[in-house]
Write a protein that holds these residues in place. Structure first.
Motif, PDB file in Angstrom:
ATOM      1  N   MET A   1     -13.101 -16.944  -9.618  1.00  0.00           N
ATOM      2  CA  MET A   1     -13.198 -16.129 -10.803  1.00  0.00           C
ATOM      3  C   MET A   1     -13.797 -14.801 -10.134  1.00  0.00           C
ATOM      4  N   ALA A   2     -14.833 -15.104  -9.439  1.00  0.00           N
ATOM      5  CA  ALA A   2     -15.662 -13.860  -8.890  1.00  0.00           C
ATOM      6  C   ALA A   2     -14.624 -13.201  -7.639  1.00  0.00           C
ATOM      7  N   ALA A   3     -14.040 -14.092  -6.809  1.00  0.00           N
ATOM      8  CA  ALA A   3     -12.987 -13.459  -6.174  1.00  0.00           C
ATOM      9  C   ALA A   3     -12.056 -12.628  -6.759  1.00  0.00           C
ATOM     10  N   GLU A   4     -11.377 -13.095  -7.785  1.00  0.00           N
ATOM     11  CA  GLU A   4     -10.379 -12.586  -8.560  1.00  0.00           C
ATOM     12  C   GLU A   4     -10.905 -11.086  -9.043  1.00  0.00           C
ATOM     13  N   LYS A   5     -12.148 -11.119  -9.657  1.00  0.00           N
ATOM     14  CA  LYS A   5     -12.589  -9.929  -9.992  1.00  0.00           C
ATOM     15  C   LYS A   5     -12.937  -8.838  -8.694  1.00  0.00           C
ATOM     16  N   ALA A   6     -13.246  -9.572  -7.764  1.00  0.00           N
ATOM     17  CA  ALA A   6     -13.402  -8.467  -6.674  1.00  0.00           C
ATOM     18  C   ALA A   6     -12.350  -7.927  -6.082  1.00  0.00           C
ATOM     19  N   LYS A  10     -11.244  -3.782  -6.236  1.00  0.00           N
ATOM     20  CA  LYS A  10     -10.719  -3.065  -5.126  1.00  0.00           C
ATOM     21  C   LYS A  10      -9.397  -2.259  -5.461  1.00  0.00           C
ATOM     22  N   LEU A  11      -8.524  -3.228  -6.249  1.00  0.00           N
ATOM     23  CA  LEU A  11      -7.169  -2.490  -6.648  1.00  0.00           C
ATOM     24  C   LEU A  11      -7.496  -1.519  -7.382  1.00  0.00           C
ATOM     25  N   LYS A  12      -8.325  -1.676  -8.425  1.00  0.00           N
ATOM     26  CA  LYS A  12      -8.505  -0.367  -9.208  1.00  0.00           C
ATOM     27  C   LYS A  12      -9.087   0.793  -8.620  1.00  0.00           C
ATOM     28  N   LYS A  13      -9.921   0.742  -7.575  1.00  0.00           N
ATOM     29  CA  LYS A  13     -10.488   1.469  -6.798  1.00  0.00           C
ATOM     30  C   LYS A  13      -9.196   2.349  -6.133  1.00  0.00           C
ATOM     31  N   GLU A  14      -8.245   1.411  -5.321  1.00  0.00           N
ATOM     32  CA  GLU A  14      -7.179   1.985  -4.747  1.00  0.00           C
ATOM     33  C   GLU A  14      -6.405   2.816  -5.723  1.00  0.00           C
ATOM     34  N   CYS A  15      -6.065   2.291  -6.911  1.00  0.00           N
ATOM     35  CA  CYS A  15      -5.485   3.259  -7.979  1.00  0.00           C
ATOM     36  C   CYS A  15      -6.009   4.527  -7.940  1.00  0.00           C
TER      37      CYS A  15
ATOM     38  N   MET B   1      -3.121  -1.230 -25.804  1.00  0.00           N
ATOM     39  CA  MET B   1      -2.779  -0.930 -24.409  1.00  0.00           C
ATOM     40  C   MET B   1      -3.421  -2.029 -23.557  1.00  0.00           C
ATOM     41  N   GLU B   2      -2.441  -2.927 -22.733  1.00  0.00           N
ATOM     42  CA  GLU B   2      -2.566  -3.834 -22.301  1.00  0.00           C
ATOM     43  C   GLU B   2      -3.306  -3.777 -21.022  1.00  0.00           C
ATOM     44  N   GLU B   3      -4.148  -4.940 -20.749  1.00  0.00           N
ATOM     45  CA  GLU B   3      -4.807  -5.120 -19.428  1.00  0.00           C
ATOM     46  C   GLU B   3      -3.997  -5.624 -18.326  1.00  0.00           C
ATOM     47  N   LEU B   4      -4.163  -5.194 -17.255  1.00  0.00           N
ATOM     48  CA  LEU B   4      -3.156  -5.631 -16.172  1.00  0.00           C
ATOM     49  C   LEU B   4      -3.557  -6.908 -15.428  1.00  0.00           C
ATOM     50  N   ASP B   5      -3.143  -7.749 -14.835  1.00  0.00           N
ATOM     51  CA  ASP B   5      -3.531  -8.619 -14.106  1.00  0.00           C
ATOM     52  C   ASP B   5      -3.526  -8.266 -12.725  1.00  0.00           C
ATOM     53  N   VAL B   6      -3.793  -9.293 -11.726  1.00  0.00           N
ATOM     54  CA  VAL B   6      -3.819  -8.934 -10.334  1.00  0.00           C
ATOM     55  C   VAL B   6      -2.587  -8.550  -9.927  1.00  0.00           C
ATOM     56  N   PRO B   7      -1.302  -9.298 -10.013  1.00  0.00           N
ATOM     57  CA  PRO B   7      -0.023  -8.917  -9.424  1.00  0.00           C
ATOM     58  C   PRO B   7       0.441  -7.789  -9.987  1.00  0.00           C
ATOM     59  N   GLN B   8       0.245  -7.107 -11.590  1.00  0.00           N
ATOM     60  CA  GLN B   8       0.615  -6.102 -11.886  1.00  0.00           C
ATOM     61  C   GLN B   8      -0.217  -4.779 -11.525  1.00  0.00           C
ATOM     62  N   VAL B  13      -0.626  -0.173  -7.632  1.00  0.00           N
ATOM     63  CA  VAL B  13      -0.823   0.539  -6.271  1.00  0.00           C
ATOM     64  C   VAL B  13       0.705   0.978  -5.565  1.00  0.00           C
ATOM     65  N   GLU B  14       1.585   0.007  -5.412  1.00  0.00           N
ATOM     66  CA  GLU B  14       2.740   0.397  -4.892  1.00  0.00           C
ATOM     67  C   GLU B  14       3.424   1.579  -5.459  1.00  0.00           C
ATOM     68  N   SER B  15       3.435   1.588  -6.758  1.00  0.00           N
ATOM     69  CA  SER B  15       4.028   2.491  -7.547  1.00  0.00           C
ATOM     70  C   SER B  15       3.518   3.882  -7.164  1.00  0.00           C
ATOM     71  N   LEU B  16       2.109   3.728  -7.163  1.00  0.00           N
ATOM     72  CA  LEU B  16       1.438   5.259  -7.190  1.00  0.00           C
ATOM     73  C   LEU B  16       1.804   5.743  -5.605  1.00  0.00           C
ATOM     74  N   GLN B  17       1.534   4.752  -4.711  1.00  0.00           N
ATOM     75  CA  GLN B  17       1.960   5.160  -3.213  1.00  0.00           C
ATOM     76  C   GLN B  17       3.287   5.632  -3.122  1.00  0.00           C
ATOM     77  N   ARG B  18       4.298   5.356  -3.801  1.00  0.00           N
ATOM     78  CA  ARG B  18       5.781   5.541  -4.030  1.00  0.00           C
ATOM     79  C   ARG B  18       5.546   7.103  -4.648  1.00  0.00           C
ATOM     80  N   GLN B  19       4.964   7.279  -5.706  1.00  0.00           N
ATOM     81  CA  GLN B  19       5.071   8.423  -6.319  1.00  0.00           C
ATOM     82  C   GLN B  19       4.287   9.526  -5.715  1.00  0.00           C
ATOM     83  N   LEU B  20       3.150   9.273  -4.914  1.00  0.00           N
ATOM     84  CA  LEU B  20       2.472  10.155  -4.177  1.00  0.00           C
ATOM     85  C   LEU B  20       3.325  10.873  -3.108  1.00  0.00           C
ATOM     86  N   GLY B  21       4.179   9.902  -2.676  1.00  0.00           N
ATOM     87  CA  GLY B  21       4.958  10.340  -1.273  1.00  0.00           C
ATOM     88  C   GLY B  21       6.195  11.282  -1.701  1.00  0.00           C
ATOM     89  N   MET B  22       6.204  11.680  -3.019  1.00  0.00           N
ATOM     90  CA  MET B  22       7.631  12.682  -3.309  1.00  0.00           C
ATOM     91  C   MET B  22       7.108  14.086  -2.855  1.00  0.00           C
TER      92      MET B  22
END
Lengths: 342, 67
Positions: A1-6, A10-15, B1-8, B13-22
């Motif tokens: 749970m904590a690992a997933e949140k971490a 991290k991904l949100k920061k990247e975005c 507005m839906e909350e995204l999960d880890v795979p999404q 992130v991949e999409s934004l990297q692609r969009q940055l590269g234009m």
């Protein structure tokens, strides 16, 4: 749970970091403006159009209309449960298509003129052959998990749909199956438009973003922000280099695709109604925008000024369209009428 | 507005990297070219070229003929 949140953090920061970089890249090329480039352009003065035809026939709110490629026929969709195909030169109704579900939100004419498609709260895009002796259901495209807000044919064998399930989809009409699903919006997709060269399309959604997609690769190429509410309407300039959006935030915006930025906002303090639909004149100089205030307002796309209004509907203007030959504009309304102006 | 999960989120992130590269072109060039293109289209735009609107398909043909 904590690992997933971490990992999420991290991904949100990247975005966030990537979005900041994209903004910086936009700023780096923002060395011009419409007022600078259009400074020498002559104003148009007031545009006054005449009401040429008032098309009566629907018995309830009209939600959508679409011109045939021949610039003569037009299809309209109403929550009276019918599609009507009109000959706009005579004002006659040519075909009536009864719908399985009356809750229709979108309608489209195929470029060939052989097919029309519609859909809405049934989540299904139904394609009809209107050249048969009586309208025949050709396909029921059933895979969206939300309402169908918009549909557009590429040809008699491919159709693009936008849905309240936040995705857009390219379908193969020969198999009835999805070819590509376009996923990136985080709010209901409300509207889409095909690029003139048919390699890309744009979508507007309730996440207040407009996105440009590569039709064949399925990827989002560009994202346009700036609106502060749902984008209900979207259109391409015919050179494919700029787009116009219309939103519930009561404004329209022009985005330039090549420099990846918002160029101009069309808004007026006296206009406190959401934009439901947009259409462009053939040169792109005029924007016809339908509003919740029962009017269609005309904007000068280069000067950013409101230069005309089409008044006459007794309820919200829900749809607007200019035919390919550019000879006029059609407005459809919740008052159940379609009006032709030029 | 839906909350995204880890795979999404990863796909975002991949999409934004692609969009940055234009490749982004300078707005001073692209907007000027857009204005030029719009102005070049006036003669083909019936709303701006009254000549084209003479053959108005939505107006009833006159019932009177000059003999």
């Amino acid at each position: 749970m904590a690992a997933e949140k971490a990992e999420m953090d991290k991904l949100k920061k990247e975005c966030d970091a990537l979005r900041t970089q994209i903004e910086a890249a936009r700023k780096a090329v923002n060395d011009g403006s419409m007022s600078a480039s259009a400074g020498g352009v002559a104003g148009l003065g007031r545009i006054q159009l005449k009401l040429r035809k008032n098309l009566k026939g629907h018995l309830a709110k009209i939600y959508a209309m679409h011109w045939s490629a021949d610039s003569r026929q037009m299809v309209s969709a109403s929550q009276d449960g019918k599609l009507l195909i009109w000959d706009t030169f005579t004002g006659n109704k040519l075909v009536a298509v009864p719908l399985k579900s009356a809750w229709v939100m979108s309608v489209a004419f195929a470029p060939s003129g052989n097919l029309v498609a519609s859909g809405g709260l049934d989540n299904i895009c139904t394609v009809y052959n209107i050249k048969a002796a009586s309208p025949k259901t050709l396909r029921e495209l059933d895979a969206h998990t939300g309402y169908l807000s918009c549909c557009r044919f590429l040809s008699d064998t491919e159709i693009l749909t936008a849905s309240g399930d936040t995705t857009c989809c390219l379908w193969d009409l020969e198999t009835g199956k999805q070819k590509t699903v376009f996923t990136n919006h985080i709010g209901d997709c409300m509207s889409l438009a095909l690029s003139p060269d048919m390699n890309t399309f744009i979508s507007g959604a309730c996440d207040s973003l407009a996105k440009l997609w590569d039709l064949r690769e399925g990827a989002c190429k560009q994202t346009f922000s700036g609106h502060t509410s749902d984008i209900n309407a979207i259109a391409f300039f015919q050179n494919g280099h700029a787009i116009i959006t219309g939103s519930d935030d009561c404004s329209c915006k022009m985005y330039d695709l090549r420099s990846d930025q918002e160029v101009i906002t069309y808004q007026d303090p006296s206009l406190n109604a959401g934009v439901t639909s947009v259409a462009l004149s053939n040169s792109g100089r005029l924007i016809f925008a339908g509003y919740d205030d029962f009017n269609c307002h005309i904007w000068d796309s280069l000067k950013g000024e409101k230069i005309g209004v089409l008044s006459g509907h007794d309820n919200r203007v829900s749809c607007t369209g200019v035919p390919n030959d550019g000879m006029g504009v059609c407005t459809g309304s919740w008052d159940s009428f379609l009006k032709l102006w030029n | 507005m839906e909350e995204l999960d880890v795979p999404q989120m990863k796909r975002e992130v991949e999409s934004l990297q692609r969009q940055l590269g234009m490749g982004r072109e300078k707005a001073s060039v692209t907007v000027t070219e857009l204005v030029k293109w719009v102005e070049g289209g006036y003669c083909e735009d019936p709303f701006l070229n009254p000549e084209l609107m003479r053959a108005n398909p939505w107006v009833e043909k006159s019932k009177c003929v000059i003999l």
